[in-house]
Design a protein around this motif. Sequence first.
Motif, short mmCIF file in Angstrom:
data_model
loop_
_atom_site.label_atom_id
_atom_site.label_comp_id
_atom_site.label_asym_id
_atom_site.label_seq_id
_atom_site.Cartn_x
_atom_site.Cartn_y
_atom_site.Cartn_z
N LYS A 21 0.83 -1.20 0.00
CA LYS A 21 0.00 0.00 0.00
C LYS A 21 0.86 1.26 0.00
O LYS A 21 1.58 1.53 0.97
CB LYS A 21 -0.86 -0.03 1.26
CG LYS A 21 -1.90 1.04 1.32
CD LYS A 21 -2.82 0.70 2.47
CE LYS A 21 -3.97 1.64 2.59
NZ LYS A 21 -4.85 1.18 3.69
N SER A 43 -10.02 10.36 5.64
CA SER A 43 -9.55 9.41 6.63
C SER A 43 -8.66 8.36 5.95
O SER A 43 -9.03 7.83 4.90
CB SER A 43 -10.75 8.76 7.29
OG SER A 43 -10.33 7.97 8.35
N GLY A 44 -7.49 8.12 6.51
CA GLY A 44 -6.60 7.12 5.94
C GLY A 44 -5.78 7.62 4.77
O GLY A 44 -5.14 6.83 4.08
N SER A 45 -5.77 8.95 4.55
CA SER A 45 -5.04 9.47 3.40
C SER A 45 -3.55 9.68 3.70
O SER A 45 -2.79 10.04 2.81
CB SER A 45 -5.67 10.78 2.94
OG SER A 45 -5.69 11.71 4.01
N GLY A 46 -3.13 9.49 4.95
CA GLY A 46 -1.70 9.57 5.24
C GLY A 46 -1.28 10.83 5.96
O GLY A 46 -0.09 11.16 5.99
N LYS A 47 -2.22 11.54 6.58
CA LYS A 47 -1.87 12.77 7.30
C LYS A 47 -1.00 12.46 8.52
O LYS A 47 0.06 13.06 8.72
CB LYS A 47 -3.15 13.51 7.75
CG LYS A 47 -4.13 13.77 6.62
CD LYS A 47 -5.36 14.50 7.10
CE LYS A 47 -6.24 13.70 8.05
NZ LYS A 47 -6.83 12.50 7.45
N SER A 48 -1.46 11.50 9.31
CA SER A 48 -0.68 11.15 10.51
C SER A 48 0.68 10.60 10.12
O SER A 48 1.70 10.92 10.75
CB SER A 48 -1.43 10.13 11.36
OG SER A 48 -2.66 10.65 11.80
N VAL A 49 0.72 9.79 9.07
CA VAL A 49 2.00 9.22 8.62
C VAL A 49 2.95 10.34 8.22
O VAL A 49 4.14 10.31 8.54
CB VAL A 49 1.76 8.23 7.46
CG1 VAL A 49 3.08 7.82 6.84
CG2 VAL A 49 1.02 7.00 7.96
N GLN A 92 -2.82 11.58 17.93
CA GLN A 92 -4.26 11.51 17.63
C GLN A 92 -5.03 10.85 18.78
O GLN A 92 -6.12 11.27 19.12
CB GLN A 92 -4.45 10.72 16.33
CG GLN A 92 -5.86 10.74 15.81
CD GLN A 92 -5.95 10.23 14.38
OE1 GLN A 92 -4.94 9.89 13.76
NE2 GLN A 92 -7.14 10.19 13.84
N HIS A 204 -10.28 17.78 10.90
CA HIS A 204 -11.40 17.52 9.99
C HIS A 204 -12.47 18.59 10.17
O HIS A 204 -13.51 18.54 9.52
CB HIS A 204 -12.02 16.15 10.30
CG HIS A 204 -11.14 15.00 9.94
ND1 HIS A 204 -10.76 14.75 8.65
CD2 HIS A 204 -10.56 14.04 10.69
CE1 HIS A 204 -9.99 13.68 8.62
NE2 HIS A 204 -9.84 13.24 9.85
N1 LIG Z 1 2.14 1.29 11.20
C1 LIG Z 1 1.40 1.08 10.10
N2 LIG Z 1 1.42 -0.12 9.50
C2 LIG Z 1 0.69 -0.35 8.40
N3 LIG Z 1 -0.10 0.56 7.82
C3 LIG Z 1 -0.18 1.77 8.37
C4 LIG Z 1 0.56 2.10 9.55
N4 LIG Z 1 0.31 3.38 9.87
C5 LIG Z 1 -0.57 3.82 8.94
N5 LIG Z 1 -0.87 2.87 8.04
C6 LIG Z 1 -1.74 3.01 6.89
O1 LIG Z 1 -1.45 4.24 6.27
C7 LIG Z 1 -2.63 4.88 5.86
C8 LIG Z 1 -2.63 6.31 6.35
O2 LIG Z 1 -2.73 6.32 7.75
P1 LIG Z 1 -2.80 7.66 8.56
O3 LIG Z 1 -2.83 7.27 10.00
O4 LIG Z 1 -1.75 8.58 8.13
O5 LIG Z 1 -4.21 8.22 8.14
P2 LIG Z 1 -4.81 9.64 8.46
O6 LIG Z 1 -4.77 10.46 7.24
O7 LIG Z 1 -4.18 10.20 9.67
O8 LIG Z 1 -6.33 9.26 8.76
P3 LIG Z 1 -7.30 9.73 9.94
O9 LIG Z 1 -7.88 11.03 9.54
O10 LIG Z 1 -8.35 8.67 9.97
O11 LIG Z 1 -6.48 9.79 11.18
C9 LIG Z 1 -3.79 4.07 6.38
O12 LIG Z 1 -4.39 3.45 5.29
C10 LIG Z 1 -3.20 3.05 7.29
O13 LIG Z 1 -3.81 1.82 7.05
#
Ligand SMILES: Nc1ncnc2c1ncn2[C@@H]1O[C@H](COP(=O)(O)OP(=O)(O)OP(=O)(O)O)[C@@H](O)[C@H]1O
Lengths: 259, 261
Positions: A21, A43-49, A92, A204
């Motif tokens: 992914k 949600s899940g777009s990778g902001k936290s990452v 978060q 959000h």
């Molecule tokens: N440690 C990890 N191992 C595997 N996949 C991960 C990991 N951390 C994040 N992901 C994947 O990376 C993607 C982005 O995650 P992230 O937490 O950045 O989302 P987000 O934008 O912060 O969403 P939200 O608004 O729901 O918090 C998600 O699809 C998640 O499944």
Amino acid sequence: MQDSPTPKIRLRGLRKAFGPKQVLDGVDLEVRARHSMVILGGSGSGKSVTIKCILGLIRPDAGVIEVDGADVTRLNRRDRAALMDRMGMLFQNGALFDSIPVWENVCFKLLAQRRISRAQARDHAAEALAQVGLAASVGDLSPAELSGGMQKRVALARAIAARPDIIFFDEPTTGLDPIMGAVIDGLIVDCVERLGATAVSITHDMASARRIGDDAAMIHGGRIVWTGSAEALGRTGNAMVDQFANGEREGPIRMELRK
Amino acid sequence: MSAVLDVVATLGRAVLGALARIGRLALFAGEALSCLVRPPFALRQFRQQFIEIAYFSLPVVALTALFTGMVLALQSYTGFARFNAESAIASVVVLSVTRELGPVLAGLMVAGRIGAAMAAEIGTMRVTDQIDALTTLSTDPMKHLVAPRLLAATLAMPLLVIVADIIGVMGGFLVAVFKLGFVAQAYLDATFDVLELMDVVSGLVKAAVFGFVVALMGTWCGYNSRGGAQGVGQATTTAVVASSILILALDYVVTAAFFSE
Ligand SMILES: Nc1ncnc2c1ncn2[C@@H]1O[C@H](COP(=O)(O)OP(=O)(O)OP(=O)(O)O)[C@@H](O)[C@H]1O
Ligand SMILES: [Mg+2]
């Protein structure tokens, strides 16, 4: 206050995949010093990452992360620690330490850096808790005894207690009532305007985004698809951003729902 | 032909995977040990862990040792009942307890009590971002979480085993004197006649090794746990099983090092 020409944080071509992914697929972003940047995205777009990459908690597959113009992806232990001393992060989910009381959580960084003694820490914690609308008596509780919103506010107090130079807020007002949300927004603006910090927030909540943000960026499909002024959110002229900001079902962003 | 290659490839992958894991574990242990010589030290955490391991494990370890000593005396009586029973039973009890059963049983008890707790606590901290939070709060998680636990377990286990040795021998003594009707003084004399310093020392070395292994597996499994409650549960199981097996294997290694001339 004047703008320095080098951005505080600059991301170039940031890529990160988890297994097959591809979460970040070439993120480019600049955050101006002493300004507040809001990152939007589904949600899940990778902001936290993204912000965990900047903090060095996740190692990106490729790309450059510059802080104050210097590449920080390959720092040695000491330089990374020195950089971390200047950063703060609100996770978060709060990520409070449940084995120690609230006051120790709040002053954890100051105690770790030996900037205050344990005797001073209680008073210091009481002040920090008051800023996020919590009574001093909360300091003696364990994090598990707090409600979700209270935990969030304690985590926020902990993130800013050491007066960091760069602060990351991952959904600071999620789970708070509207009034407390506005108070917290004010606190974040304060950190930037009075203390001269640089803030990167994920939210959000569009009202909150307009209140705390100078700039805004939208992440979609692993890239930054738009950056602009936070004030203009909702009427930016970019169909994707406007759809997101106004919460419309129809538009260029298709939610992956199975019908 | 391709079937053979498949088997070879699968085997090769498994071996490479295992080697990579051992390498990462060694790096992890090395990093933790380096924290013990780089100030600042996490003294509060060390003290807390030391008390938890040394003091709060006492009841379990003492009970285990007591019954083990008692059973040993009773069992060996059936074999040695005919002649010279005092000295035979006394030496079986004291040598088995100090050399083998004291350290091994205390090690297994501590693996279940402490290793599991370490894996669960650190694992939960991992999956709730608390370890990342430590990093952002100017605290090295290796220094704050792992190093104090390794040191505390390595130092606490020998103390526990000294207690286990004494209580185990006492258990044998109680059965010998009050159930089998031996003369107390003769039994004690026989015990101290046969006991040598090396027996106790080898047991304490084992204890330190086992303590290190239990803490290493507990912290390592916790530190690398993934994916919520289920991942933490898995980490806990792995920590206990792996450290128990390692204890038995290393018991052989240390015994061979001490007693093979
Ligand atoms: N440690 C990890 N191992 C595997 N996949 C991960 C990991 N951390 C994040 N992901 C994947 O990376 C993607 C982005 O995650 P992230 O937490 O950045 O989302 P987000 O934008 O912060 O969403 P939200 O608004 O729901 O918090 C998600 O699809 C998640 O499944
Ligand atoms: Mg997130």
